[in-house]
Design an enzyme around this catalytic site. Structure first.
Site, PDB file in Angstrom:
ATOM      1  N   GLU A   1       0.815  -1.201   0.000  1.00 64.09           N
ATOM      2  CA  GLU A   1       0.000   0.000   0.000  1.00 64.09           C
ATOM      3  C   GLU A   1       0.856   1.260   0.000  1.00 64.09           C
ATOM      4  OE1 GLU A   1      -4.014  -1.734   2.063  1.00 64.09           O
ATOM      5  OE2 GLU A   1      -2.680  -0.606   3.349  1.00 64.09           O
TER       6      GLU A   1
ATOM      7  N   CYS B   1       3.219   8.442   1.396  1.00 60.87           N
ATOM      8  CA  CYS B   1       3.790   7.472   2.320  1.00 60.87           C
ATOM      9  C   CYS B   1       4.091   6.200   1.525  1.00 60.87           C
ATOM     10  CB  CYS B   1       2.788   7.223   3.453  1.00 60.87           C
ATOM     11  SG  CYS B   1       3.386   6.076   4.680  1.00 60.87           S
TER      12      CYS B   1
ATOM     13  N   CYS C   1       6.744  -7.021   6.937  1.00 63.53           N
ATOM     14  CA  CYS C   1       7.849  -6.518   7.752  1.00 63.53           C
ATOM     15  C   CYS C   1       8.276  -7.619   8.704  1.00 63.53           C
ATOM     16  CB  CYS C   1       7.411  -5.284   8.548  1.00 63.53           C
ATOM     17  SG  CYS C   1       8.785  -4.458   9.397  1.00 63.53           S
TER      18      CYS C   1
ATOM     19  N   CYS D   1       6.976  -5.200  15.465  1.00 60.67           N
ATOM     20  CA  CYS D   1       6.593  -4.176  16.436  1.00 60.67           C
ATOM     21  C   CYS D   1       5.150  -4.459  16.854  1.00 60.67           C
ATOM     22  CB  CYS D   1       6.723  -2.775  15.840  1.00 60.67           C
ATOM     23  SG  CYS D   1       8.416  -2.378  15.381  1.00 60.67           S
TER      24      CYS D   1
ATOM     25  N   CYS E   1       1.874  -2.478  15.462  1.00 57.41           N
ATOM     26  CA  CYS E   1       1.804  -2.139  14.041  1.00 57.41           C
ATOM     27  C   CYS E   1       1.114  -3.248  13.273  1.00 57.41           C
ATOM     28  CB  CYS E   1       3.210  -1.917  13.493  1.00 57.41           C
ATOM     29  SG  CYS E   1       3.208  -1.491  11.738  1.00 57.41           S
TER      30      CYS E   1
ATOM     31  N   CYS F   1      -1.257   5.741   9.900  1.00 58.84           N
ATOM     32  CA  CYS F   1      -0.011   5.102  10.349  1.00 58.84           C
ATOM     33  C   CYS F   1      -0.314   3.773  11.013  1.00 58.84           C
ATOM     34  CB  CYS F   1       0.681   5.937  11.423  1.00 58.84           C
ATOM     35  SG  CYS F   1       1.287   7.477  10.856  1.00 58.84           S
TER      36      CYS F   1
HETATM   37  N1  SAH Z   1       9.741   0.487   9.928  1.00 58.44           N
HETATM   38  C1  SAH Z   1       9.808   1.917   9.888  1.00 58.44           C
HETATM   39  C2  SAH Z   1       8.787   2.556   8.976  1.00 58.44           C
HETATM   40  C3  SAH Z   1       7.345   2.098   9.073  1.00 58.44           C
HETATM   41  S1  SAH Z   1       6.365   2.621  10.448  1.00 58.44           S
HETATM   42  C4  SAH Z   1       9.690   2.479  11.303  1.00 58.44           C
HETATM   43  O1  SAH Z   1       9.466   1.713  12.221  1.00 58.44           O
HETATM   44  O2  SAH Z   1       9.884   3.668  11.480  1.00 58.44           O
HETATM   45  C5  SAH Z   1       5.960   4.267  10.257  1.00 58.44           C
HETATM   46  C6  SAH Z   1       5.468   4.907  11.576  1.00 58.44           C
HETATM   47  O3  SAH Z   1       4.137   4.498  11.930  1.00 58.44           O
HETATM   48  C7  SAH Z   1       6.346   4.527  12.744  1.00 58.44           C
HETATM   49  O4  SAH Z   1       6.659   5.600  13.553  1.00 58.44           O
HETATM   50  C8  SAH Z   1       5.455   3.553  13.457  1.00 58.44           C
HETATM   51  O5  SAH Z   1       5.842   3.379  14.737  1.00 58.44           O
HETATM   52  C9  SAH Z   1       4.087   4.172  13.301  1.00 58.44           C
HETATM   53  N2  SAH Z   1       3.004   3.241  13.627  1.00 58.44           N
HETATM   54  C10 SAH Z   1       3.012   1.902  13.449  1.00 58.44           C
HETATM   55  N3  SAH Z   1       1.849   1.366  13.857  1.00 58.44           N
HETATM   56  C11 SAH Z   1       1.077   2.371  14.321  1.00 58.44           C
HETATM   57  C12 SAH Z   1      -0.255   2.426  14.835  1.00 58.44           C
HETATM   58  N4  SAH Z   1      -1.000   1.339  14.970  1.00 58.44           N
HETATM   59  N5  SAH Z   1      -0.747   3.634  15.167  1.00 58.44           N
HETATM   60  C13 SAH Z   1       0.003   4.748  15.003  1.00 58.44           C
HETATM   61  N6  SAH Z   1       1.264   4.735  14.511  1.00 58.44           N
HETATM   62  C14 SAH Z   1       1.804   3.565  14.169  1.00 58.44           C
END
Ligand code: SAH
Length: 391
Positions: A101, A114, A121, A125, A128, A356
């Protein structure tokens, strides 16, 4: 130099190449002058033309040669969806099985795309949505820059005129620093005048904290860096971002210091997703403020550290919740009072699951994570519906 008259079995996708790569291809494979590559690059990225026959200022012989050796292969738009707030999401097919996406977020003075760097991935995390999809593979340079190509074509983007696409953030699916070469090459096309002509500071790479690669990026590139922190102490950060076990906060911050010290007036944005009762309490804010102040002192610059607070965006099966507005405001105030530049990111596109952490595409998982995730959902009494459906 290879003989230009012998047909190569495989066509070179020109979207794989940055300026130098394309010049090399023109010189070495086609036996043409290097500057000829510039015309083709403009046709592809400025005018969104993929058929060599439509590149009308190229001679007939060159067009024929290109047809014999090259192609311009762009991602397939499987599905696209505008949001009520102007956000636009694309589901892009990459290889017939996987889809990723990309999301365009217009604002008053800027338009941000974005972009994803991997199919799924591997970092897991906890908060996410992409993590629940597991991991399949890295995206190629063509697949990364192809997302910008699709968005720019949709927006009728023309460099140097009034542009709609002004910024790119590598904050979609995947960890960009685990796909280093392809990401750096794609970012070079984003910043090239023959590509999308974006200023260095308008291209941002976001990482969960791949320390050695932050140093490499500092040497190779001048893009903006964002670091996903989410907690200012190691036990909590390790729980939220398992990569922290390998590269704990002290090492991560030291790499960030080296990154900033290498570049005059650079700053780093620290992203902090706020989850109710998990990392949003006043003591967490004070801890974060201390870490940020320490960073500013280490690099001897005020506001070298900027904080971006991201209210958590929920997705099916998650155990986390978004912090309340009062908690978010109180958290921000503690940081501002400590003189830490702190913004709260407005949630955009959540009505189309484009906010995000909500991106998930369609990932053929090769890590068995989806199976484990479904088991976890079952334990929580959820059936996992929609977990692997296309967005
Ligand atoms: N792997 C990279 C890029 C992808 S995440 C990284 O970790 O930075 C992009 C951003 O979205 C990151 O700051 C991540 O922590 C945030 N993010 C991920 N899941 C989220 C969620 N459920 N709600 C809000 N932000 C989130």
């Amino acid at each position: 130099m290879s003989d230009v008259s012998t047909a190569t079995a495989k066509l070179q996708n020109l979207l794989e190449l940055d300026r130098v790569g394309l010049e090399d291809f023109f010189a070495d494979t086609l036996g043409e002058k290097r500057y000829r590559a510039h015309q083709v690059m403009k046709w592809i990225h400025h005018r969104h033309v993929t058929d060599f026959d439509d590149m009308t200022d190229l001679g007939k012989a060159l067009r024929a040669k290109l047809q014999q050796h090259a192609e311009v292969c762009v991602p397939v738009v499987q599905f696209e969806r505008p949001s009520t707030d102007g956000t636009h999401k694309w589901l892009l097919g990459m290889d017939g099985r996987n889809a990723i996406e990309a999301v365009f977020i217009p604002d008053k003075s800027r338009g941000t795309l974005c972009v994803s760097s991997q199919v799924g991935c591997a970092l897991n995390c906890q908060f996410c949505s992409t993590a629940t999809q597991g991991f399949n593979r890295n995206l190629s340079t063509a697949e990364i820059i192809g997302q910008v190509w699709v968005a720019a074509r949709h927006l009728g983007n023309v460099p140097h005129r009034q542009r709609k696409l002004t910024n790119v953030v590598m904050m979609g699916m995947g960890e960009p620093l685990m796909n280093y070469d392809n990401v750096v090459r794609a970012m070079s096309v984003m910043r090239d005048d023959l590509g999308y002509g974006l200023a260095n500071k308008r291209v941002t790479l976001s990482t969960a904290g791949m320390v050695p690669m932050i140093d490499r990026l500092g040497e190779d590139s001048d893009v903006s860096l964002a670091v996903s922190l989410h907690a200012a102490n190691d036990p909590l950060r390790t729980e939220l971002v398992p990569l922290n076990k390998k590269y704990p906060i002290a090492e991560l911050m030291a790499a960030c210091e080296r990154y900033v010290l290498r570049k005059p007036r650079a700053s780093i944005t620290f992203e902090y997703t706020l989850m109710k009762g998990v990392n949003d309490q006043p003591e967490h804010a004070r801890e974060l403020a201390r870490l940020m102040r320490q960073f500013d002192r280490a690099v001897q610059m005020n506001d070298a550290a900027k904080v971006n607070l991201i209210p958590f965006n929920p997705f099916p099966g998650t155990r986390f919740e978004r912090s309340g507005d009062d908690e978010i405001r109180a958290f921000q105030k503690i940081l501002l009072d400590a003189k830490v530049l702190t913004m709260v990111r407005r949630t955009r596109g959540d009505d189309i699951d484009a906010a995000c952490g909500q991106l998930k595409g369609q990932v053929v998982d090769r890590t068995r994570r989806q199976a484990e995730f479904r088991k976890e959902l079952a334990r929580q009494g959820l059936n996992g519906e929609g977990v692997d459906a296309a967005a």
